[in-house]
Design a protein around this motif. Structure first.
Motif, mmCIF file in Angstrom:
data_model
loop_
_atom_site.group_PDB
_atom_site.id
_atom_site.type_symbol
_atom_site.label_atom_id
_atom_site.label_comp_id
_atom_site.label_asym_id
_atom_site.label_seq_id
_atom_site.Cartn_x
_atom_site.Cartn_y
_atom_site.Cartn_z
ATOM 1 N N GLN A 272 0.864 -1.178 0.000
ATOM 2 C CA GLN A 272 0.000 0.000 0.000
ATOM 3 C C GLN A 272 0.902 1.229 0.000
ATOM 4 O OE1 GLN A 272 -3.205 0.604 -0.203
ATOM 5 N NE2 GLN A 272 -3.640 2.525 0.840
ATOM 6 N N ASN A 273 0.726 2.108 -0.997
ATOM 7 C CA ASN A 273 1.607 3.272 -1.164
ATOM 8 C C ASN A 273 3.065 2.808 -1.246
ATOM 9 O OD1 ASN A 273 2.427 5.921 -1.424
ATOM 10 N ND2 ASN A 273 2.286 6.391 0.757
ATOM 11 N N ALA A 274 3.304 1.882 -2.176
ATOM 12 C CA ALA A 274 4.617 1.242 -2.289
ATOM 13 C C ALA A 274 5.728 2.228 -2.597
ATOM 14 C CB ALA A 274 4.570 0.159 -3.367
ATOM 15 N N ILE A 275 5.404 3.346 -3.233
ATOM 16 C CA ILE A 275 6.452 4.286 -3.611
ATOM 17 C C ILE A 275 7.203 4.818 -2.392
ATOM 18 C CG2 ILE A 275 4.950 6.312 -3.616
ATOM 19 C CD1 ILE A 275 6.497 7.295 -6.086
ATOM 20 N N LEU A 299 -3.911 0.925 -7.501
ATOM 21 C CA LEU A 299 -4.885 0.106 -8.214
ATOM 22 C C LEU A 299 -6.312 0.515 -7.863
ATOM 23 C CD1 LEU A 299 -3.179 -3.402 -7.898
ATOM 24 C CD2 LEU A 299 -3.438 -2.054 -9.984
ATOM 25 N N HIS A 300 -6.567 0.709 -6.572
ATOM 26 C CA HIS A 300 -7.902 1.129 -6.143
ATOM 27 C C HIS A 300 -8.230 2.513 -6.686
ATOM 28 C CE1 HIS A 300 -11.349 1.868 -3.500
ATOM 29 N NE2 HIS A 300 -10.799 3.052 -3.274
ATOM 30 N N SER A 301 -7.247 3.421 -6.660
ATOM 31 C CA SER A 301 -7.476 4.779 -7.109
ATOM 32 C C SER A 301 -7.764 4.832 -8.608
ATOM 33 C CB SER A 301 -6.259 5.656 -6.789
ATOM 34 O OG SER A 301 -6.507 7.005 -7.114
ATOM 35 N N TYR A 304 -11.448 3.543 -8.810
ATOM 36 C CA TYR A 304 -12.425 4.431 -8.179
ATOM 37 C C TYR A 304 -11.745 5.749 -7.812
ATOM 38 C CZ TYR A 304 -14.631 -0.139 -7.712
ATOM 39 O OH TYR A 304 -15.158 -1.384 -7.968
ATOM 40 N N PRO A 305 -11.465 6.604 -8.789
ATOM 41 C CA PRO A 305 -10.686 7.825 -8.520
ATOM 42 C C PRO A 305 -11.375 8.816 -7.596
ATOM 43 C CG PRO A 305 -11.574 7.833 -10.762
ATOM 44 C CD PRO A 305 -11.817 6.464 -10.212
ATOM 45 N N ASP A 306 -12.696 8.722 -7.454
ATOM 46 C CA ASP A 306 -13.416 9.688 -6.609
ATOM 47 C C ASP A 306 -13.512 9.251 -5.151
ATOM 48 O OD1 ASP A 306 -13.899 11.344 -8.775
ATOM 49 O OD2 ASP A 306 -15.778 10.346 -9.294
ATOM 50 N N LEU A 307 -13.067 8.046 -4.842
ATOM 51 C CA LEU A 307 -13.193 7.524 -3.482
ATOM 52 C C LEU A 307 -11.870 7.633 -2.725
ATOM 53 C CD1 LEU A 307 -15.340 4.301 -4.085
ATOM 54 C CD2 LEU A 307 -16.108 6.614 -3.491
ATOM 55 N N LYS A 309 -8.525 6.447 -0.668
ATOM 56 C CA LYS A 309 -7.639 5.325 -0.997
ATOM 57 C C LYS A 309 -6.726 4.946 0.161
ATOM 58 C CE LYS A 309 -4.587 8.568 -3.482
ATOM 59 N NZ LYS A 309 -5.521 9.719 -3.530
ATOM 60 N N SER A 310 -7.054 5.401 1.368
ATOM 61 C CA SER A 310 -6.249 5.030 2.530
ATOM 62 C C SER A 310 -6.426 3.550 2.846
ATOM 63 C CB SER A 310 -6.646 5.860 3.749
ATOM 64 O OG SER A 310 -7.960 5.532 4.164
ATOM 65 N N LEU A 311 -5.490 2.999 3.602
ATOM 66 C CA LEU A 311 -5.569 1.579 3.954
ATOM 67 C C LEU A 311 -6.799 1.298 4.813
ATOM 68 C CD1 LEU A 311 -4.105 -1.101 3.585
ATOM 69 C CD2 LEU A 311 -2.826 -0.622 5.680
ATOM 70 N N GLY A 312 -7.136 2.227 5.694
ATOM 71 C CA GLY A 312 -8.323 2.040 6.514
ATOM 72 C C GLY A 312 -9.585 1.969 5.674
ATOM 73 N N PHE A 313 -9.664 2.800 4.642
ATOM 74 C CA PHE A 313 -10.830 2.761 3.763
ATOM 75 C C PHE A 313 -10.862 1.465 2.964
ATOM 76 C CE2 PHE A 313 -12.866 3.421 -0.337
ATOM 77 C CZ PHE A 313 -14.106 3.907 0.056
ATOM 78 N N LEU A 314 -9.730 1.060 2.420
ATOM 79 C CA LEU A 314 -9.680 -0.174 1.641
ATOM 80 C C LEU A 314 -10.080 -1.370 2.490
ATOM 81 C CD1 LEU A 314 -8.241 1.683 -0.400
ATOM 82 C CD2 LEU A 314 -6.635 -0.181 -0.838
ATOM 83 N N GLY A 315 -9.677 -1.374 3.755
ATOM 84 C CA GLY A 315 -10.062 -2.465 4.643
ATOM 85 C C GLY A 315 -11.560 -2.536 4.851
ATOM 86 N N SER A 316 -12.220 -1.376 4.902
ATOM 87 C CA SER A 316 -13.672 -1.351 5.114
ATOM 88 C C SER A 316 -14.423 -1.908 3.916
ATOM 89 C CB SER A 316 -14.140 0.075 5.396
ATOM 90 O OG SER A 316 -14.121 0.875 4.214
ATOM 91 N N VAL A 317 -13.821 -1.828 2.735
ATOM 92 C CA VAL A 317 -14.490 -2.264 1.513
ATOM 93 C C VAL A 317 -14.160 -3.707 1.157
ATOM 94 C CG1 VAL A 317 -14.699 -1.847 -0.972
ATOM 95 C CG2 VAL A 317 -14.590 0.101 0.609
ATOM 96 N N TYR A 318 -12.885 -4.094 1.331
ATOM 97 C CA TYR A 318 -12.423 -5.369 0.774
ATOM 98 C C TYR A 318 -12.178 -6.477 1.798
ATOM 99 C CZ TYR A 318 -11.477 -2.408 -3.298
ATOM 100 O OH TYR A 318 -11.601 -1.539 -4.351
ATOM 101 N N CYS A 319 -12.201 -6.166 3.071
ATOM 102 C CA CYS A 319 -11.752 -7.156 4.072
ATOM 103 C C CYS A 319 -12.883 -7.789 4.867
ATOM 104 C CB CYS A 319 -10.722 -6.522 5.016
ATOM 105 S SG CYS A 319 -9.173 -6.119 4.192
#
Length: 338
Positions: A272-275, A299-301, A304-307, A309-319
């Motif tokens: 997540q935010n590998a750079i 990848l998520h951004s 879904y560019p309007d949403l 993209k923090s790890l906490g948000f991704l966890g709420s959607v995908y986990c």
């Protein structure tokens, strides 16, 4: 259940089947609800119905109610609930107790906390944008269900936040899935973070060197890597402490092992935010990351560019039913002063 008003105000009773497996709790009625004596009607109710339909649900399948069942003056919840403090007033607590009695007469599999007021009443926490999409156990006074799912109130999407409707629909899909079972079942995961000696650490590093896909993450303290974590599957992860744990010779062995894992050109690296991690490991530690790189944030951004993209948000959607974990550990990062 007796819904006599606490004062002389007009009471808006709940609606929906009492045997519903999904109970949705809102904050308080507005003008449309007060006129029709029905919760979730008018513009906000229309949005809720659209989101329910998008999630594969229909309104008649859901029991709908509010914490406060009278319309607040000027539609301001302040006389009952302080949004800044996340606490109820004495008048609000009277309605909360009535809500508990109401819910405990039902048999739902899941409660949906629609907005901060409902979240505070059902779980004792607030900050709906932070916790939406994650499952929480209810307060002890609630015995009818084991899980609560916070969602954004549909009325919030009426004020220029159209993207909230996608989040509401996504969370309602999760509610539909969770309504099939009564118990709150978390994913079974194992985190390895204690090691008897250096040899155990090196064994793990050798294991990840051979993995086809390796996810990694670093935590930085005082502008140095405090720990690094690896995983090659959803149910297990290994977090290796670095700072202040090993002798100089042992730390050298660990860094060489880390280079073997991240330098393997054949394995896919996921972060997540590998750079940030990649440039920090290179500039501060001399670690070169090779092979294909999949960045979950990017990848998520892209999708879904309007949403967010923090790890906490991704966890709420995908986990799935993963508990909220972002507050479990606090790292004090003082890079600026280093």
């Amino acid at each position: 259940m007796n819904f006599l008003p606490i004062s002389g105000q007009r009471v808006v009773p709940p609606s929906g089947p009492r045997d519903a497996k999904i109970v949705l709790v809102g904050e308080a009625p507005g003008s449309y609800e007060n006129f029709q004596l029905k919760p979730f009607v008018g513009p906000a109710g229309s949005i809720l119905e659209q989101c329910l339909h998008s999630a594969g649900l229909i309104r008649s399948e859901v029991y709908l109610t509010n914490v406060v069942k009278v319309q607040p003056k000027s539609n301001l919840i302040d006389p009952y609930f302080s949004a800044t403090k996340g606490t109820f007033t004495a008048l609000g607590l009277e309605w909360v107790e009535k809500l508990y009695d109401e819910l405990n007469e039902l048999e739902p599999n899941i409660l949906i906390a629609c907005g901060s007021t409902a979240l505070s009443a059902l779980c004792g926490i607030s900050r709906i944008l932070k916790f939406r999409g994650y499952l929480f156990p209810p307060v002890e006074r609630i015995t009818c269900a084991e899980k609560v799912l916070p969602i954004i109130h549909p009325s919030a999407s009426l004020r220029g936040q159209y993207s909230y409707r996608y989040l509401i629909s996504t969370d309602l899909k999760k509610a539909k899935h969770e309504s099939l079972t009564h118990e709150l079942k978390r994913p079974e995961r194992q985190l390895v973070y204690e090691f008897s000696d250096i040899h155990e650490v090196l064994e793990w590093l050798n294991y990840f060197t051979e993995a086809a896909i390796v996810s990694f993450d670093i935590e930085v303290l005082n502008y140095e890597v405090a720990c690094i974590a690896f995983s090659d599957r959803p149910d297990i992860a290994c977090s290796i402490p670095i700072a202040g744990r090993w002798t100089l010779e042992e730390e050298v062995q660990i860094w060489l092992g880390i280079q073997r894992v991240l330098g393997n050109p054949l394995s896919v690296k996921v972060a997540q935010n590998a750079i940030f991690d990649i440039q920090f490991l290179l500039s501060r530690c001399g670690i070169v990351v090779r092979g294909p790189i999949h960045d979950t944030m990017i990848l998520h951004s892209i999708m879904y560019p309007d949403l967010p993209k923090s790890l906490g948000f991704l966890g709420s959607v995908y986990c799935g039913s993963q508990s909220y974990w972002k507050d479990s550990v606090k790292f004090t990062n003082i890079k600026v002063d280093s």
